[in-house]
Design an enzyme around this catalytic site. Structure first.
Site, PDB file in Angstrom:
ATOM      1  N   ALA A 190       0.740  -0.969  -0.170  1.00 15.04           N
ATOM      2  CA  ALA A 190      -0.072  -0.185  -0.071  1.00 15.04           C
ATOM      3  C   ALA A 190       1.127   0.874  -0.119  1.00 15.04           C
ATOM      4  O   ALA A 190       2.195   1.256   0.421  1.00 15.04           O
ATOM      5  CB  ALA A 190      -0.892  -0.017   1.102  1.00 15.04           C
ATOM      6  N   THR A 191       0.383   2.724  -0.498  1.00 13.73           N
ATOM      7  CA  THR A 191       1.066   2.937  -0.726  1.00 13.73           C
ATOM      8  C   THR A 191       0.695   4.599   0.023  1.00 13.73           C
ATOM      9  O   THR A 191       0.279   4.719   1.223  1.00 13.73           O
ATOM     10  CB  THR A 191       1.385   3.925  -1.909  1.00 13.73           C
ATOM     11  OG1 THR A 191       0.478   3.169  -2.696  1.00 13.73           O
ATOM     12  CG2 THR A 191       2.641   2.649  -2.693  1.00 13.73           C
ATOM     13  N   THR A 192       0.084   5.435  -0.811  1.00 11.31           N
ATOM     14  CA  THR A 192      -0.108   7.109  -0.151  1.00 11.31           C
ATOM     15  C   THR A 192      -1.053   7.185   0.709  1.00 11.31           C
ATOM     16  O   THR A 192      -2.267   7.110   0.493  1.00 11.31           O
ATOM     17  CB  THR A 192       0.663   8.047  -1.393  1.00 11.31           C
ATOM     18  OG1 THR A 192       1.660   7.467  -2.117  1.00 11.31           O
ATOM     19  CG2 THR A 192       0.563   9.347  -0.587  1.00 11.31           C
TER      20      THR A 192
END
Length: 272
Positions: A50-52
């Protein structure tokens, strides 16, 4: 039906007075079920990441927003992943890092807060919730050292101080108070620049949601692991607003109108 698997009575541990912490109870009764309790993998593991996540305060509350993309190497693993979750009625948690471990951490944290409320009959303070999350992050350290890092960001409405607050963490569970705004994940360096430019102390709730969307869209422009709003597929970021009235997930219809406003700004129409 009774037997070894389904005894006639619950074991004594379930009926005896104990700690208000569900994690402490689980550690004493079935420690093998805690996240990160198993042996750490000895070889590199490829799993969705998962990112930002971006978060910011406004007058009387806070907003947290996450893009929907999960990546595995150079591939897009999921386009509709949820990375921002309600922790309880006055707080919210966002995740970046190894998706499976991070989601497991969120579920255990939700259970921890619910268990405390049932045992004590009241909500834990926002600072107390932040401290408990820090100890849970520390419990994942063996996995983190093998590259399976799950990094949360936490925030909510502080009833004692009548304001929104944000807490970030390091990999060993260190907890840090963040002022005004913060971001985690691969696109955070771009999102932080946008937040720094657009945040101001007079923001209201709707203004804070616009700033969060703008920051995510700026991050998606430059970070391939961050997904921008996808109007054609109807995929928009998860945006949650928390204030004295509780938490509210912003509907996609409202986000679509705000995204269209931001896309129409002259600075976003220039080729870069």
């Amino acid at each position: 039906m009774t037997g070894a698997r389904y005894p006639a009575r619950l074991p004594a541990a379930f009926t005896s007075p104990g700690s208000s912490s569900f994690v402490d109870f689980l550690r004493s009764y079935a420690p093998e079920l805690l996240p990160g309790a198993g042996p750490a993998p000895q070889t590199p593991v490829t799993a969705p990441h998962a990112t930002t996540i971006v978060t910011l305060t406004y007058s009387g509350g806070m907003v947290m927003a996450g893009d929907r993309r999960a990546t595995m190497g150079s591939s897009i693993a999921h386009r509709q992943m949820e990375k921002v979750f309600p922790a309880d009625e006055l707080s919210v948690i966002g995740i970046a890092g190894t998706a499976g471990i991070a989601v497991e951490l969120v579920r255990l944290f939700q259970l921890e807060l619910e268990h405390y409320e049932k045992i004590e009959g009241t909500l834990l303070s926002l600072e107390g919730k932040a401290n408990r999350l820090g100890s849970m992050v520390r419990g994942n350290l063996p996995m983190a050292l093998q590259g399976l890092v799950a990094m949360p960001i936490f925030g909510g409405y502080d009833q004692r101080e009548d304001t929104g607050r944000i807490f970030s963490y390091d990999v060993v569970g260190g907890r840090y108070d963040e002022h005004d705004h913060h971001s985690i994940g691969s696109g955070s360096v771009y999102a932080r620049g946008s937040l720094k430019k657009l945040w101001h102390p007079d923001l209201d709730g709707d203004g804070a949601v616009r700033v969060a969307l703008h920051a995510l869209m700026d991050a998606a422009d430059d970070d391939s692991a961050t997904g921008g709003p996808d109007a054609r597929r109807g995929i928009y970021p998860i945006v949650v607003r928390v204030d004295t009235t509780g938490q509210q997930r912003i509907p996609d219809e409202q986000l679509a109108a705000m995204v269209a406003e931001i896309d129409a700004l002259p600075e976003r129409s220039r080729e870069r």
